[in-house]
Write a protein that holds these residues in place. Structure first.
Motif, PDB file in Angstrom:
ATOM      1  N   LYS A   1      -2.789  54.819 -82.495  1.00 18.95           N
ATOM      2  CA  LYS A   1      -1.564  54.372 -81.981  1.00 18.95           C
ATOM      3  C   LYS A   1      -0.714  55.859 -82.090  1.00 18.95           C
ATOM      4  CE  LYS A   1       2.192  51.961 -84.059  1.00 18.95           C
ATOM      5  NZ  LYS A   1       2.402  51.155 -85.087  1.00 18.95           N
TER       6      LYS A   1
ATOM      7  N   GLN B   1       6.510  53.876 -90.013  1.00 27.33           N
ATOM      8  CA  GLN B   1       5.224  53.497 -89.257  1.00 27.33           C
ATOM      9  C   GLN B   1       4.233  54.322 -89.414  1.00 27.33           C
ATOM     10  OE1 GLN B   1       6.480  53.054 -85.145  1.00 27.33           O
ATOM     11  NE2 GLN B   1       8.490  52.193 -85.802  1.00 27.33           N
TER      12      GLN B   1
ATOM     13  N   SER C   1      -2.603  50.694 -88.984  1.00 31.84           N
ATOM     14  CA  SER C   1      -2.357  50.143 -87.560  1.00 31.84           C
ATOM     15  C   SER C   1      -3.508  49.498 -87.073  1.00 31.84           C
ATOM     16  CB  SER C   1      -2.105  51.262 -86.568  1.00 31.84           C
ATOM     17  OG  SER C   1      -2.958  52.289 -86.476  1.00 31.84           O
TER      18      SER C   1
END
Ligand SMILES: Nc1ncnc2c1ncn2[C@@H]1O[C@H](COP(=O)(O)OP(=O)(O)OP(=O)(O)O)[C@@H](O)[C@H]1O
Ligand SMILES: [Mg+2]
Length: 305
Positions: free
Chosen positions: A64, A123, A128
């Motif tokens: 990601k 994030q 992920s």
């Protein structure tokens, strides 16, 4: 930390598979950064392929891509996290309406992860769905200010972020970090020291030709040789803003759209705006200077083969 690449050659191949044409020095810096788990700090002029490296890595490593675009005044609420006030207010209203007004439990409720807006740095610390930790692109760091740099230094030191109402969030596996700068100001030594540093230069003619091949397949060889020759000569001129690889590719695309098979002075004049973005630069090159450079390019190419 396990990463897919086990040598500089493999790193070069990885980039090539993502249509990125790197030189050995860049591949070496990237390889070391990946193997040793250190951020890669890329500095260079505009349009030389700094940002693209992070994008290509994300694609080829199936990770990601988390991008933090820096700008003046970037703060924690845009870079790390902020509370969703609107939803918190709504929750309070609902609690009031239902007569459930125990303050302590309400405070616990609204400072819950459900009301947390995760910005890029946060994030990047969270697992992920991809094949491993994400790629964190901290783009154009030179646009932020020093307090943010200091904060970033802390995050990069141990890949953890403390949110007072929740606690400390630490990455199980640190992200792969790519930092870019256009060098409008110097980045603090303390950040650079934590990173592998690489100056991304304009490509030489051979590499620039391969970049055109990789990005715009089907361009006639003669045309791409002339384009690269001309751009390389432009970069030796005294201009306010030299054309980057991005401009070379734009120009190539423009010439292809115009069905040109080779360069001529008129076409150069008509399309110079895709290469040079300042009127003073255009005025300087347009006309006789462009014709002179083109003649030199053709002579060089004829001499070479
Ligand atoms: N070595 C390369 N191989 C393949 N494509 C490249 C290479 N270098 C640059 N490009 C292409 O040039 C364009 C510009 O690259 P990029 O946006 O990464 O530049 P940059 O250095 O980040 O510029 P800026 O400082 O303006 O942000 C991209 O479309 C990219 O595909
Ligand atoms: Mg960029």
């Amino acid at each position: 930390m396990t990463n897919a690449v086990t040598s500089v050659d493999q790193t070069l191949e990885l980039l090539t598979s993502g249509n990125y044409v790197a030189d050995r020095a860049l591949a070496t810096a990237l390889y070391l950064a990946l193997r040793l788990g250190r951020p890669l700090f890329l500095e260079g002029e505009a349009g030389v392929g700094k940002t693209e490296i992070a994008k290509v890595l994300a694609t080829t490593l199936h990770r990601k891509l988390v991008r933090l675009q820096c700008y003046e005044g970037l703060d924690v609420s845009s870079a790390v996290y902020e509370w969703n006030y609107a939803r918190q207010m709504l929750e309070i209203r609902l609690a009031e309406a239902s007569g459930d007004s125990d303050r302590d439990s309400l405070a616990q409720d609204i400072f819950n992860e459900r009301f947390l807006i995760r910005r890029p740095l946060l994030q990047a610390l969270e697992p992920s769905a991809g094949a491993g930790p994400p790629i964190l692109l901290i783009d154009e760091l030179d646009r932020t200010d020093e307090p943010f740099e200091a904060y970033l230094l802390e995050v990069l030191a141990d890949f953890q972020i403390t949110i007072p109402e929740i606690g400390t969030i630490k990455a199980e596996q640190p992200p792969i970090v790519i930092i870019t700068s256009n060098r409008t100001r110097e980045i603090h030594d303390a950040i650079k020291r934590r990173c592998f540093y690489h100056w991304v230069d304009y490509p030489n003619a051979e590499r620039e030709t391969r970049i055109i091949e990789a990005r715009l397949p089907g361009v006639p060889e003669r045309l791409s040789e002339q384009i690269v020759g001309f751009v390389q000569k432009l970069r030796a001129e005294d201009l306010f803003k030299l054309p980057g690889v991005a401009e070379t590719l734009d120009w190539t695309q423009a010439l292809m759209t115009l069905d040109r098979l080779e360069l001529d002075p008129q076409t150069i004049n008509d399309t110079l705006g895709t290469l040079l973005k300042y009127q003073d630069d255009i005025a300087k090159i347009q006309g006789s200077e462009a014709a002179r450079l083109l003649a030199e390019v053709k002579r060089d190419l004829a001499a070479a083969g």
